[in-house]
Design an enzyme around this catalytic site. Structure first.
Site, PDB file in Angstrom:
ATOM      1  CB  SER A  64      -0.922   0.018   1.213  1.00  0.00           C
ATOM      2  OG  SER A  64      -2.019  -0.803   0.956  1.00  0.00           O
ATOM      3  CE  LYS A  67      -3.595   0.591  -1.312  1.00  0.00           C
ATOM      4  NZ  LYS A  67      -4.368   0.015  -0.191  1.00  0.00           N
ATOM      5  CE1 TYR A 191      -4.912  -1.140  -4.387  1.00  0.00           C
ATOM      6  CE2 TYR A 191      -5.418  -3.479  -4.541  1.00  0.00           C
ATOM      7  CZ  TYR A 191      -5.157  -2.362  -3.784  1.00  0.00           C
ATOM      8  OH  TYR A 191      -5.112  -2.458  -2.417  1.00  0.00           O
ATOM      9  CE1 TYR A 243      -4.932   0.737   4.473  1.00  0.00           C
ATOM     10  CE2 TYR A 243      -3.239  -0.415   5.693  1.00  0.00           C
ATOM     11  CZ  TYR A 243      -3.771  -0.007   4.500  1.00  0.00           C
ATOM     12  OH  TYR A 243      -3.162  -0.320   3.346  1.00  0.00           O
ATOM     13  CB  VAL A 261      -0.239  -5.940   4.169  1.00  0.00           C
ATOM     14  CG1 VAL A 261      -1.472  -5.285   4.770  1.00  0.00           C
ATOM     15  CG2 VAL A 261      -0.377  -6.177   2.685  1.00  0.00           C
TER      16      VAL A 261
HETATM   17  N1  GLU Z   1      -2.337  -5.362  -1.980  1.00  0.00           N
HETATM   18  C1  GLU Z   1      -2.895  -5.276  -0.663  1.00  0.00           C
HETATM   19  C2  GLU Z   1      -4.387  -5.491  -0.745  1.00  0.00           C
HETATM   20  O1  GLU Z   1      -4.981  -5.028  -1.633  1.00  0.00           O
HETATM   21  C3  GLU Z   1      -2.582  -3.929  -0.097  1.00  0.00           C
HETATM   22  C4  GLU Z   1      -2.974  -3.778   1.337  1.00  0.00           C
HETATM   23  C5  GLU Z   1      -1.982  -3.043   2.171  1.00  0.00           C
HETATM   24  O2  GLU Z   1      -0.786  -2.997   1.926  1.00  0.00           O
HETATM   25  O3  GLU Z   1      -2.412  -2.488   3.176  1.00  0.00           O
HETATM   26  O4  GLU Z   1      -4.986  -6.148   0.059  1.00  0.00           O
END
Ligand code: GLU
Length: 309
Positions: A64, A67, A191, A243, A261
């Site tokens: 993430s 992003k 994505y 988050y 993650v």
């Molecule tokens: N590729 C992971 C997902 O879509 C990203 C989540 C993350 O890094 O928080 O679940």
């Protein structure tokens, strides 16, 4: 004088004794293979210094954290129009929650929860083929880090594609509300590949420097984004970058940060530096356990924070 190298060595040494190292993400099979014994950290300063410790030169899945870069690209493409399709409020829910999306009629709370990031990927896709857009994202990050060796881990991308049922649900749901403009498979292809980009702590810290330096990349002396946009991106990192643990991170670390993650965290110290830390074991909110501890230790010693205290 602050001796950043000794500080990193001390942090690494202290954390090597830590037995509770969190749990690696297992909902993406390829990430479940990671060893939670890893720990690496790097600090890149805007005046060109680099400090690192542990596994700082080992590539890991940025997940993430990507992003932040796609948000930067999407704002570059459509500017404030982005905020008609995605909000900028902390979600107070898990990163992959679908409940809120129903209540808010397909407009995700912010660009860092999965649903919001999928909308951002849809904006970056901009009527191109996914392959072209994926190439554009990788080139953008290579430019930021001034490092052409940055690659996508195709095994991770494949693993996410094979098991990303929740993300497919979110994407289909938003498409039903008209908030995705491309076929769901194409947007998700972008994505999943952006999440599967592999970088080292050193590369990641370097790639964040434009956000510490008013939008100018000090490595290449090129303008990436206008100053006012840096403020916006850093604000969203501060309020939404971890988050449901974003409040806790702001409280304990006090700097804009984005976690993934894969166990990485990118942190911005405005007007000073960018920091990247990696340790794959996660806390219950999906944020790197040792990574967060390391950052708490670092800010306690350096006094770096955005609250002027
Ligand atoms: N590729 C992971 C997902 O879509 C990203 C989540 C993350 O890094 O928080 O679940």
């Amino acid at each position: 004088m602050l001796d950043l190298q000794s500080l990193l060595n001390d942090i690494s040494q202290t954390l090597s004794n830590q037995t509770d190292r969190g749990k690696v993400a297992d909902y993406i099979p390829e990430l479940a293979k990671q060893d939670n014994q890893h720990f690496g950290m790097a600090i890149a300063t805007i005046d060109g210094q680099l400090f690192s410790t542990g596994d700082a030169f080992e590539p890991f899945s940025i997940q993430s954290i990507s992003k932040v870069f796609t948000l930067t690209m999407a704002l570059g493409k459509i500017g404030d129009k982005l905020w008609e399709r995605v909000g900028r409020e902390p979600s107070g829910t898990a990163f992959n929650s679908i409940v809120q999306l129903e209540q808010e009629r397909g407009v995700p709370r912010n660009p860092f929860i999965n649903a919001g990031a999928i909308v951002v990927s849809d904006v970056v896709l901009a009527d191109h083929q996914p392959k072209e857009t994926i190439g554009e994202i990788v080139r953008f990050i290579r430019c930021l880090a001034d490092d052409d060796s940055i690659m996508i881990d195709e095994d991770v991308a494949q693993s996410e594609g094979d098991t990303g049922f929740r993300n497919a649900a979110l994407a289909n749901y938003m498409r039903a509300f008209g908030n995705l403009h491309h076929p769901v498979e194409e947007t998700l292809d972008v994505y999943f590949h952006q999440c599967a980009i592999a970088m080292t702590c050193v590369q990641l810290a370097r790639s964040g420097l434009y956000l510490a330096n008013g939008g100018m990349n000090p490595l290449t002396a090129s303008k990436v984004v206008p100053r006012h946009r840096v403020r916006r991106i850093n604000a969203i990192m501060m309020t939404c970058g971890h988050y449901d643990g974003s409040g806790e991170f702001a409280f304990c670390v006090g700097l804009p940060g984005k976690s993934g993650v894969g166990g990485g965290i990118l942190v911005i110290v405005p007007d000073k530096a960018a920091i990247a830390v990696w340790s794959p074991g996660l806390d219950p909110n999906g944020n790197s356990k040792l990574g967060t501890m390391a950052l708490e230790m670092l800010v306690a010693k350096t006094g770096w924070n955005v609250f002027g205290a």
